[in-house]
Write a protein that holds these residues in place. Structure first.
Motif, PDB file in Angstrom:
ATOM      1  N   ALA A 180      77.991 -44.688  42.698  1.00 42.96           N
ATOM      2  CA  ALA A 180      76.878 -43.739  42.748  1.00 42.96           C
ATOM      3  C   ALA A 180      77.282 -42.386  42.181  1.00 42.96           C
ATOM      4  CB  ALA A 180      76.390 -43.591  44.190  1.00 42.96           C
ATOM      5  N   ALA A 181      78.511 -41.948  42.460  1.00 47.38           N
ATOM      6  CA  ALA A 181      78.981 -40.659  41.943  1.00 47.38           C
ATOM      7  C   ALA A 181      79.093 -40.689  40.418  1.00 47.38           C
ATOM      8  CB  ALA A 181      80.321 -40.302  42.567  1.00 47.38           C
ATOM      9  N   HIS A 182      79.532 -41.821  39.864  1.00 47.79           N
ATOM     10  CA  HIS A 182      79.589 -41.952  38.406  1.00 47.79           C
ATOM     11  C   HIS A 182      78.195 -41.794  37.795  1.00 47.79           C
ATOM     12  CE1 HIS A 182      83.641 -43.520  39.042  1.00 47.79           C
ATOM     13  NE2 HIS A 182      83.838 -43.514  37.740  1.00 47.79           N
ATOM     14  N   VAL A 183      77.201 -42.380  38.430  1.00 44.71           N
ATOM     15  CA  VAL A 183      75.847 -42.327  37.888  1.00 44.71           C
ATOM     16  C   VAL A 183      75.268 -40.914  37.989  1.00 44.71           C
ATOM     17  CG1 VAL A 183      73.490 -43.180  38.163  1.00 44.71           C
ATOM     18  CG2 VAL A 183      75.428 -44.762  38.297  1.00 44.71           C
ATOM     19  N   VAL A 184      75.501 -40.237  39.109  1.00 47.24           N
ATOM     20  CA  VAL A 184      75.027 -38.854  39.226  1.00 47.24           C
ATOM     21  C   VAL A 184      75.676 -37.983  38.160  1.00 47.24           C
ATOM     22  CG1 VAL A 184      74.920 -36.814  40.695  1.00 47.24           C
ATOM     23  CG2 VAL A 184      74.525 -39.076  41.683  1.00 47.24           C
ATOM     24  N   ALA A 185      76.966 -38.195  37.921  1.00 45.38           N
ATOM     25  CA  ALA A 185      77.651 -37.443  36.868  1.00 45.38           C
ATOM     26  C   ALA A 185      77.024 -37.721  35.509  1.00 45.38           C
ATOM     27  CB  ALA A 185      79.137 -37.798  36.855  1.00 45.38           C
ATOM     28  N   ALA A 186      76.733 -38.994  35.229  1.00 48.33           N
ATOM     29  CA  ALA A 186      76.111 -39.344  33.957  1.00 48.33           C
ATOM     30  C   ALA A 186      74.745 -38.678  33.808  1.00 48.33           C
ATOM     31  CB  ALA A 186      75.976 -40.865  33.851  1.00 48.33           C
ATOM     32  N   LYS A 187      73.974 -38.659  34.867  1.00 48.45           N
ATOM     33  CA  LYS A 187      72.636 -38.051  34.808  1.00 48.45           C
ATOM     34  C   LYS A 187      72.733 -36.543  34.611  1.00 48.45           C
ATOM     35  CE  LYS A 187      69.485 -39.636  37.663  1.00 48.45           C
ATOM     36  NZ  LYS A 187      68.851 -40.108  38.929  1.00 48.45           N
ATOM     37  N   ARG A 188      73.719 -35.903  35.206  1.00 51.54           N
ATOM     38  CA  ARG A 188      73.898 -34.460  34.984  1.00 51.54           C
ATOM     39  C   ARG A 188      74.221 -34.196  33.512  1.00 51.54           C
ATOM     40  NH1 ARG A 188      74.171 -31.074  39.485  1.00 51.54           N
ATOM     41  NH2 ARG A 188      75.032 -29.418  38.181  1.00 51.54           N
ATOM     42  N   LEU A 189      75.079 -35.027  32.945  1.00 47.71           N
ATOM     43  CA  LEU A 189      75.398 -34.865  31.527  1.00 47.71           C
ATOM     44  C   LEU A 189      74.157 -35.085  30.670  1.00 47.71           C
ATOM     45  CD1 LEU A 189      78.832 -36.716  31.294  1.00 47.71           C
ATOM     46  CD2 LEU A 189      78.458 -34.238  31.193  1.00 47.71           C
ATOM     47  N   ALA A 190      73.383 -36.117  30.998  1.00 47.49           N
ATOM     48  CA  ALA A 190      72.186 -36.430  30.218  1.00 47.49           C
ATOM     49  C   ALA A 190      71.158 -35.310  30.280  1.00 47.49           C
ATOM     50  CB  ALA A 190      71.566 -37.734  30.712  1.00 47.49           C
ATOM     51  N   ASP A 191      71.099 -34.633  31.421  1.00 45.27           N
ATOM     52  CA  ASP A 191      70.130 -33.553  31.617  1.00 45.27           C
ATOM     53  C   ASP A 191      70.686 -32.187  31.223  1.00 45.27           C
ATOM     54  OD1 ASP A 191      68.313 -35.412  32.566  1.00 45.27           O
ATOM     55  OD2 ASP A 191      68.809 -35.066  34.676  1.00 45.27           O
ATOM     56  N   ASP A 192      71.904 -32.178  30.662  1.00 46.34           N
ATOM     57  CA  ASP A 192      72.549 -30.932  30.232  1.00 46.34           C
ATOM     58  C   ASP A 192      72.701 -29.930  31.378  1.00 46.34           C
ATOM     59  OD1 ASP A 192      72.801 -31.774  27.528  1.00 46.34           O
ATOM     60  OD2 ASP A 192      70.708 -31.219  27.163  1.00 46.34           O
ATOM     61  N   LEU A 193      72.970 -30.439  32.564  1.00 43.05           N
ATOM     62  CA  LEU A 193      73.203 -29.577  33.720  1.00 43.05           C
ATOM     63  C   LEU A 193      74.676 -29.184  33.783  1.00 43.05           C
ATOM     64  CD1 LEU A 193      71.079 -31.481  36.392  1.00 43.05           C
ATOM     65  CD2 LEU A 193      70.478 -29.358  35.191  1.00 43.05           C
ATOM     66  N   PRO A 194      74.986 -28.054  34.414  1.00 39.67           N
ATOM     67  CA  PRO A 194      76.394 -27.653  34.528  1.00 39.67           C
ATOM     68  C   PRO A 194      77.203 -28.710  35.267  1.00 39.67           C
ATOM     69  CG  PRO A 194      74.921 -25.860  35.156  1.00 39.67           C
ATOM     70  CD  PRO A 194      74.067 -27.074  35.011  1.00 39.67           C
ATOM     71  N   ILE A 195      78.414 -28.923  34.805  1.00 38.69           N
ATOM     72  CA  ILE A 195      79.277 -29.929  35.426  1.00 38.69           C
ATOM     73  C   ILE A 195      80.719 -29.499  35.253  1.00 38.69           C
ATOM     74  CG2 ILE A 195      79.547 -31.409  33.397  1.00 38.69           C
ATOM     75  CD1 ILE A 195      79.075 -33.822  35.346  1.00 38.69           C
ATOM     76  N   GLU A 196      81.538 -29.778  36.262  1.00 36.19           N
ATOM     77  CA  GLU A 196      82.954 -29.423  36.191  1.00 36.19           C
ATOM     78  C   GLU A 196      83.696 -30.437  35.325  1.00 36.19           C
ATOM     79  OE1 GLU A 196      84.246 -26.737  37.483  1.00 36.19           O
ATOM     80  OE2 GLU A 196      82.446 -26.081  38.566  1.00 36.19           O
ATOM     81  N   PRO A 197      84.832 -30.028  34.743  1.00 32.02           N
ATOM     82  CA  PRO A 197      85.600 -30.980  33.936  1.00 32.02           C
ATOM     83  C   PRO A 197      86.244 -32.086  34.763  1.00 32.02           C
ATOM     84  CG  PRO A 197      86.744 -28.881  34.100  1.00 32.02           C
ATOM     85  CD  PRO A 197      85.383 -28.666  34.672  1.00 32.02           C
ATOM     86  N   VAL A 198      86.545 -31.807  36.038  1.00 27.53           N
ATOM     87  CA  VAL A 198      87.145 -32.833  36.900  1.00 27.53           C
ATOM     88  C   VAL A 198      86.613 -32.698  38.321  1.00 27.53           C
ATOM     89  CG1 VAL A 198      89.290 -33.066  35.573  1.00 27.53           C
ATOM     90  CG2 VAL A 198      89.173 -31.415  37.444  1.00 27.53           C
ATOM     91  N   TYR A 199      86.545 -33.836  38.997  1.00 28.94           N
ATOM     92  CA  TYR A 199      86.187 -33.873  40.419  1.00 28.94           C
ATOM     93  C   TYR A 199      87.107 -34.853  41.137  1.00 28.94           C
ATOM     94  CZ  TYR A 199      81.639 -31.785  39.153  1.00 28.94           C
ATOM     95  OH  TYR A 199      80.642 -30.969  38.682  1.00 28.94           O
ATOM     96  N   ASN A 200      87.517 -34.483  42.338  1.00 22.96           N
ATOM     97  CA  ASN A 200      88.165 -35.435  43.235  1.00 22.96           C
ATOM     98  C   ASN A 200      87.095 -36.128  44.070  1.00 22.96           C
ATOM     99  OD1 ASN A 200      90.810 -34.853  42.521  1.00 22.96           O
ATOM    100  ND2 ASN A 200      91.074 -33.318  44.113  1.00 22.96           N
ATOM    101  N   LEU A 201      87.163 -37.438  44.140  1.00 22.02           N
ATOM    102  CA  LEU A 201      86.316 -38.191  45.054  1.00 22.02           C
ATOM    103  C   LEU A 201      87.189 -38.564  46.242  1.00 22.02           C
ATOM    104  CD1 LEU A 201      84.366 -40.437  42.503  1.00 22.02           C
ATOM    105  CD2 LEU A 201      83.819 -38.122  43.329  1.00 22.02           C
ATOM    106  N   GLY A 202      87.227 -37.684  47.218  1.00 21.82           N
ATOM    107  CA  GLY A 202      88.117 -37.857  48.366  1.00 21.82           C
ATOM    108  C   GLY A 202      87.357 -37.862  49.675  1.00 21.82           C
ATOM    109  N   SER A 203      87.994 -38.399  50.704  1.00 23.96           N
ATOM    110  CA  SER A 203      87.363 -38.499  52.021  1.00 23.96           C
ATOM    111  C   SER A 203      87.543 -37.239  52.844  1.00 23.96           C
ATOM    112  CB  SER A 203      87.953 -39.678  52.787  1.00 23.96           C
ATOM    113  OG  SER A 203      89.304 -39.403  53.155  1.00 23.96           O
ATOM    114  N   GLY A 204      88.599 -36.489  52.560  1.00 25.36           N
ATOM    115  CA  GLY A 204      88.892 -35.279  53.316  1.00 25.36           C
ATOM    116  C   GLY A 204      89.725 -35.497  54.560  1.00 25.36           C
ATOM    117  N   ASP A 205      89.825 -36.746  55.037  1.00 24.06           N
ATOM    118  CA  ASP A 205      90.637 -36.978  56.239  1.00 24.06           C
ATOM    119  C   ASP A 205      91.533 -38.206  56.128  1.00 24.06           C
ATOM    120  OD1 ASP A 205      88.618 -38.836  56.372  1.00 24.06           O
ATOM    121  OD2 ASP A 205      87.741 -38.063  58.229  1.00 24.06           O
TER     122      ASP A 205
END
Length: 324
Positions: free
Chosen positions: A227-252
């Motif tokens: 799901a996170a990959h798809v949201v990232a793709a949609k942000r790119l498609a919509d030319d929305l701001p996006i960071e160059p990297v993201y951690n997909l972590g649980s935090g604990d």
């Protein structure tokens, strides 16, 4: 708009394909089926059988299917094996990514989501890894993923390529009973295959400075990851701001001991894991913050540990037989 998913017949890639399809986005898969499976590709999704090392094939695929963006999941993903096979790893992960980027530039495809890895951090000396934690990969696999990120960055400067890289740790579970983890090196398949074969699963070390003495890691449900990959793709498609990297972590994080207890409860197979020696280089705890991804990519841990185990077990058993 069609999205090309490289490695889309694999465990993670096939879940990304399903997540794209659920959002009504056209999807095409490019996979050499070296570790992926044709049966993992949903009916109706075009499968181009071939490698990202085949530059002309990649070029034709981008053109013939009118590809507007790429989710790049393909790669050689076995960190331990990469130490024995560095040139193979670099060829698959570095040369292959360079071929893909060259074809994208030639065909004017300007958006890419890169499936990177937390292996870029090596063994960080922090309790909680962030995107700014120093990178110190300890295997050719981790190095190749970091080089991939650099190539995207440099193409962004040179050509305006819109991109982001997603770094993550251990992916588990199943979002659909017909796709499951087939890796011979990942924890869940190793544990399930042992149980199905009548063997006792093994823990490498129980004397770490953690609450139960076993290693603590991020374990992420594959459907959340997709799901996170798809949201990232949609942000790119919509030319929305996006960071160059993201951690997909649980935090604990979750310990290996907790996983074993959850497996015993979910499967109904009562067992006490064998305790083996520590593996050299295994840190006691590696856990990442997912705060930045939560802000931009709707990143959340939607599944409990029991749900992760249950979904993985049900998919594995649906596949039938013991062993892999």
């Amino acid at each position: 708009m069609n999205w090309l998913v490289t490695g889309g017949a694999g465990y993670i890639g096939a879940h990304v394909v399903r997540a794209l399809e659920a959002e009504g986005l056209g999807t095409v898969v490019l996979d050499d089926l070296s570790s992926g499976r044709r049966a993992f590709v949903p009916e109706g999704v075009p499968l181009v059988h071939g490698s990202i090392l085949d530059g002309p094939l990649v070029d034709r695929t981008l053109h013939e299917y009118d590809i507007a963006g790429v989710i790049h999941v393909a790669g050689f993903k076995y960190a331990g094996v990469s130490v024995q096979q560095p040139l193979h790893t670099y060829r698959q992960n570095v040369t292959g990514t360079a071929n893909l980027l060259a074809a994208m530039q030639e065909r004017g495809v300007e958006r890419i989501v890169f499936s990177s890895s937390a292996a870029v951090y090596g063994t960080p000396d922090v309790d909680l890894v962030t995107e700014d934690t120093p990178k110190s990969p300890e295997s050719p696999y981790g190095e190749s993923k970091l080089i991939g990120e650099w190539m995207l960055r440099d193409q962004g400067v040179a050509t305006g390529l819109a991109h982001t890289s997603l770094r993550y740790f251990n992916v588990v579970g199943s979002g659909t009973p017909d796709v499951y983890d087939v890796s011979p090196h990942n924890l869940f398949p190793l544990v399930f295959d042992a149980l199905l074969d009548g063997r006792t699963p093994r823990i490498n070390g129980d004397d770490y400075p953690t609450p139960d003495g076993t290693c603590v890691r991020d374990y992420l449900h594959v459907a959340d990851l997709a799901a996170a990959h798809v949201v990232a793709a949609k942000r790119l498609a919509d030319d929305l701001p996006i960071e160059p990297v993201y951690n997909l972590g649980s935090g604990d994080g979750v310990s290996v001991g907790e996983i074993m207890r959850a497996v015993a409860e979910v499967t109904g197979i009562d067992f006490t894991p064998e305790i083996a020696a520590r593996r050299p280089g295994d840190p006691a705890r590696i856990v990442a913050s997912g705060e930045l991804a939560a802000r931009d990519l709707d990143w959340r841990m939607r599944y409990s540990l029991a749900e992760m185990v249950r979904s993985a077990w049900e998919a594995r058993r649906a596949a039938g037989g013991g062993g892999s």
